[in-house]
Design a protein around this motif. Sequence first.
Motif, short mmCIF file in Angstrom:
data_model
loop_
_atom_site.label_atom_id
_atom_site.label_comp_id
_atom_site.label_asym_id
_atom_site.label_seq_id
_atom_site.Cartn_x
_atom_site.Cartn_y
_atom_site.Cartn_z
N THR A 276 0.83 -1.21 0.00
CA THR A 276 0.00 0.00 0.00
C THR A 276 0.86 1.26 0.00
O THR A 276 0.80 2.07 -0.92
CB THR A 276 -0.94 0.01 1.22
OG1 THR A 276 -1.70 -1.18 1.22
CG2 THR A 276 -1.87 1.20 1.17
N GLY A 277 1.66 1.45 1.06
CA GLY A 277 2.51 2.63 1.12
C GLY A 277 2.08 3.66 2.12
O GLY A 277 2.79 4.65 2.34
N LEU A 278 0.91 3.49 2.74
CA LEU A 278 0.50 4.41 3.81
C LEU A 278 1.39 4.15 5.02
O LEU A 278 1.64 3.01 5.39
CB LEU A 278 -0.96 4.19 4.18
CG LEU A 278 -2.01 4.60 3.14
CD1 LEU A 278 -3.40 4.19 3.60
CD2 LEU A 278 -1.96 6.10 2.89
N VAL A 279 1.86 5.23 5.64
CA VAL A 279 2.76 5.08 6.79
C VAL A 279 2.35 6.01 7.91
O VAL A 279 1.86 7.12 7.67
CB VAL A 279 4.23 5.37 6.40
CG1 VAL A 279 4.76 4.30 5.46
CG2 VAL A 279 4.37 6.74 5.76
N VAL A 280 2.52 5.54 9.14
CA VAL A 280 2.28 6.37 10.32
C VAL A 280 3.59 6.81 10.94
O VAL A 280 3.63 7.68 11.81
CB VAL A 280 1.43 5.61 11.35
CG1 VAL A 280 0.02 5.38 10.82
CG2 VAL A 280 2.07 4.28 11.73
N LEU A 281 4.69 6.19 10.50
CA LEU A 281 6.04 6.55 10.92
C LEU A 281 6.90 6.71 9.66
O LEU A 281 6.88 5.84 8.79
CB LEU A 281 6.65 5.47 11.83
CG LEU A 281 5.91 5.17 13.14
CD1 LEU A 281 6.46 3.91 13.77
CD2 LEU A 281 6.01 6.35 14.10
N ASP A 282 7.64 7.81 9.56
CA ASP A 282 8.46 8.00 8.38
C ASP A 282 9.49 6.87 8.28
O ASP A 282 10.22 6.60 9.23
CB ASP A 282 9.18 9.35 8.45
CG ASP A 282 9.95 9.65 7.18
OD1 ASP A 282 9.35 10.15 6.22
OD2 ASP A 282 11.16 9.35 7.14
N THR A 283 9.54 6.23 7.13
CA THR A 283 10.37 5.05 6.95
C THR A 283 11.85 5.34 7.18
O THR A 283 12.56 4.55 7.82
CB THR A 283 10.18 4.47 5.54
OG1 THR A 283 8.78 4.28 5.29
CG2 THR A 283 10.90 3.14 5.39
N PHE B 73 6.70 3.11 -0.66
CA PHE B 73 7.58 3.45 0.46
C PHE B 73 8.82 4.17 -0.08
O PHE B 73 9.34 3.82 -1.13
CB PHE B 73 8.01 2.19 1.21
CG PHE B 73 6.96 1.64 2.14
CD1 PHE B 73 7.05 1.86 3.50
CD2 PHE B 73 5.90 0.90 1.64
CE1 PHE B 73 6.09 1.35 4.36
CE2 PHE B 73 4.93 0.39 2.49
CZ PHE B 73 5.03 0.62 3.86
N ASP B 74 9.31 5.15 0.68
CA ASP B 74 10.51 5.88 0.26
C ASP B 74 11.43 6.09 1.44
O ASP B 74 11.04 5.92 2.60
CB ASP B 74 10.13 7.22 -0.36
CG ASP B 74 9.63 8.21 0.67
OD1 ASP B 74 10.44 8.99 1.21
OD2 ASP B 74 8.41 8.20 0.95
N LEU B 75 12.69 6.50 1.16
CA LEU B 75 13.70 6.69 2.19
C LEU B 75 14.25 8.11 2.22
O LEU B 75 15.35 8.34 2.72
CB LEU B 75 14.87 5.71 1.96
CG LEU B 75 14.53 4.22 1.97
CD1 LEU B 75 15.77 3.40 1.63
CD2 LEU B 75 13.98 3.82 3.33
N PHE B 76 13.49 9.08 1.73
CA PHE B 76 14.02 10.43 1.60
C PHE B 76 13.65 11.35 2.76
O PHE B 76 13.96 12.54 2.73
CB PHE B 76 13.54 11.05 0.28
CG PHE B 76 13.97 10.26 -0.92
CD1 PHE B 76 15.32 10.16 -1.25
CD2 PHE B 76 13.04 9.62 -1.71
CE1 PHE B 76 15.72 9.42 -2.35
CE2 PHE B 76 13.44 8.87 -2.82
CZ PHE B 76 14.78 8.78 -3.14
N ALA C 27 10.14 14.65 6.63
CA ALA C 27 9.26 13.51 6.83
C ALA C 27 8.05 13.56 5.91
O ALA C 27 7.48 14.63 5.67
CB ALA C 27 8.80 13.46 8.29
N PHE C 28 7.68 12.40 5.39
CA PHE C 28 6.46 12.22 4.58
C PHE C 28 6.44 13.08 3.32
O PHE C 28 5.39 13.49 2.84
CB PHE C 28 5.21 12.50 5.41
CG PHE C 28 5.16 11.78 6.73
CD1 PHE C 28 5.00 10.41 6.78
CD2 PHE C 28 5.29 12.47 7.92
CE1 PHE C 28 4.96 9.74 7.99
CE2 PHE C 28 5.25 11.82 9.15
CZ PHE C 28 5.09 10.44 9.18
N THR C 29 7.64 13.39 2.78
CA THR C 29 7.70 14.21 1.56
C THR C 29 7.72 13.37 0.28
O THR C 29 7.68 13.93 -0.82
CB THR C 29 8.95 15.11 1.57
OG1 THR C 29 10.12 14.31 1.76
CG2 THR C 29 8.85 16.15 2.67
#
Length: 455
Positions: free
Chosen positions: A64-71, A181-184, A190-192
Amino acid sequence: MLKKFRNKPTILYWLSPAQIMVFGFGSIILLGAFLLTLPIASNKGVWTPFIDCLFTATSSVCVTGLVVLDTSLHWSLFGKIVIILLIQIGGLGFMTISTLIVLFLGKKVDIRQRVLIKESYNQDHISGTIKMVLAVIKYTFSVEILGSIILSTVFIPEFGFYKGIGYSVFHSISAFCNAGFDLFGSKYGAFTSISHYYNNPVVVFTIAALIILGGAGFFVGANILSGKSLKKWKLTSKLGVLIMVFLLVLGTVLLFTGEYNHSLSGMTGLEKFEVAFFQSVTARTAGFATIDLTKFRESSLLVMIFLMFIGASPASTGGGIKTTTFAVLLLALRTFLKNESEITVFRRRIGVYTIRKSIGVLVMGMIFLLVGTYLISATQGPKFGLLESSFEVTSAYATVGLSLAGTNNLNGLGRFILIVLMFAGRVGSLTLVSIFIKENKMKNVRYAEESITVG
């Protein structure tokens, strides 16, 4: 005695294919959630709340890719590896991974496992299932490696060799599996997502291509790479590609014209096209974003909700009700308007079961979205109005990963609701509901027909 015990059927033998699918995905999610709770999985070396880990694991396995914590900010290297492995497993599917393990151990795949593979890929017969699984794995890894190589031309100069390679592999898998999901976050906030690269054609078009190849379906991709003419493709592949192209063009045009002098103002013509095109692609269940969606007009957000709901093609890494379901429903409408007796396309007739299943998928999808939107809007804060709630719910159910009000702003109940929606969207709402419904023992009984006034 021991041999006799070993030959006894396991609990999986007594489960239906639908129950095995639900059990398999659920088990992987719980295992992933447990691993993510460990202190080694977080950057600060602390225990992460289980609800957040369960949400992250569900979002990963359900691609999915929805996150509650920045990866990037919260998870350690171990946590990131767990997440990307869950994404890869979720993208390939539970049965594909289990079959690969059986083959790796040198064991034979029995008839029941072949039936489960057939069911997971919505195939008509079990012949050639092992060959199909190996082809899917080969196709997946080939595309992901190629995507990693192209992305490395940007990420290695920016992040260094080893980190650049890691970023390239992570985002190639995340894009092909339509995860988002991303690592930036650690560098650009966060969450950009990938908004920093909105004007970088290498990143934008490479990730877009990976999303399209993953969302088009494994069999469509195999047909494209094999060089077969469109006439030799199966009807599923033909309809999937035609609807995919139609929605991609429609979404790009509507977002480009709708946001030209609004959120896209100040950009060059090429940059406007890149953003509009990418958001049309990513709304098809990917979850990456090259622009802050809160800047979009409500009309543009409605377009994205429509694209998210339809989603990707069958036997793909994406979600939604699927392009072929949408195609069958359109064809059924055309048949009704023309007062024809049968639904036909490309000189082929579509069976009654396919029509009934398409209607079932549509109705179940609408029920999940309506109930989910009601629950989110009723239980969350003022940030989640009707538009924000419907956008978030559609994104979760269609396993997209885009967020308007910020998934991290949801409370515990809201996160649990999205967990259920993501799981239902990945295993299929019909599959999930069917495990609670007993088979009709009188299904062969035929009653007298009586018309009902409708419309």
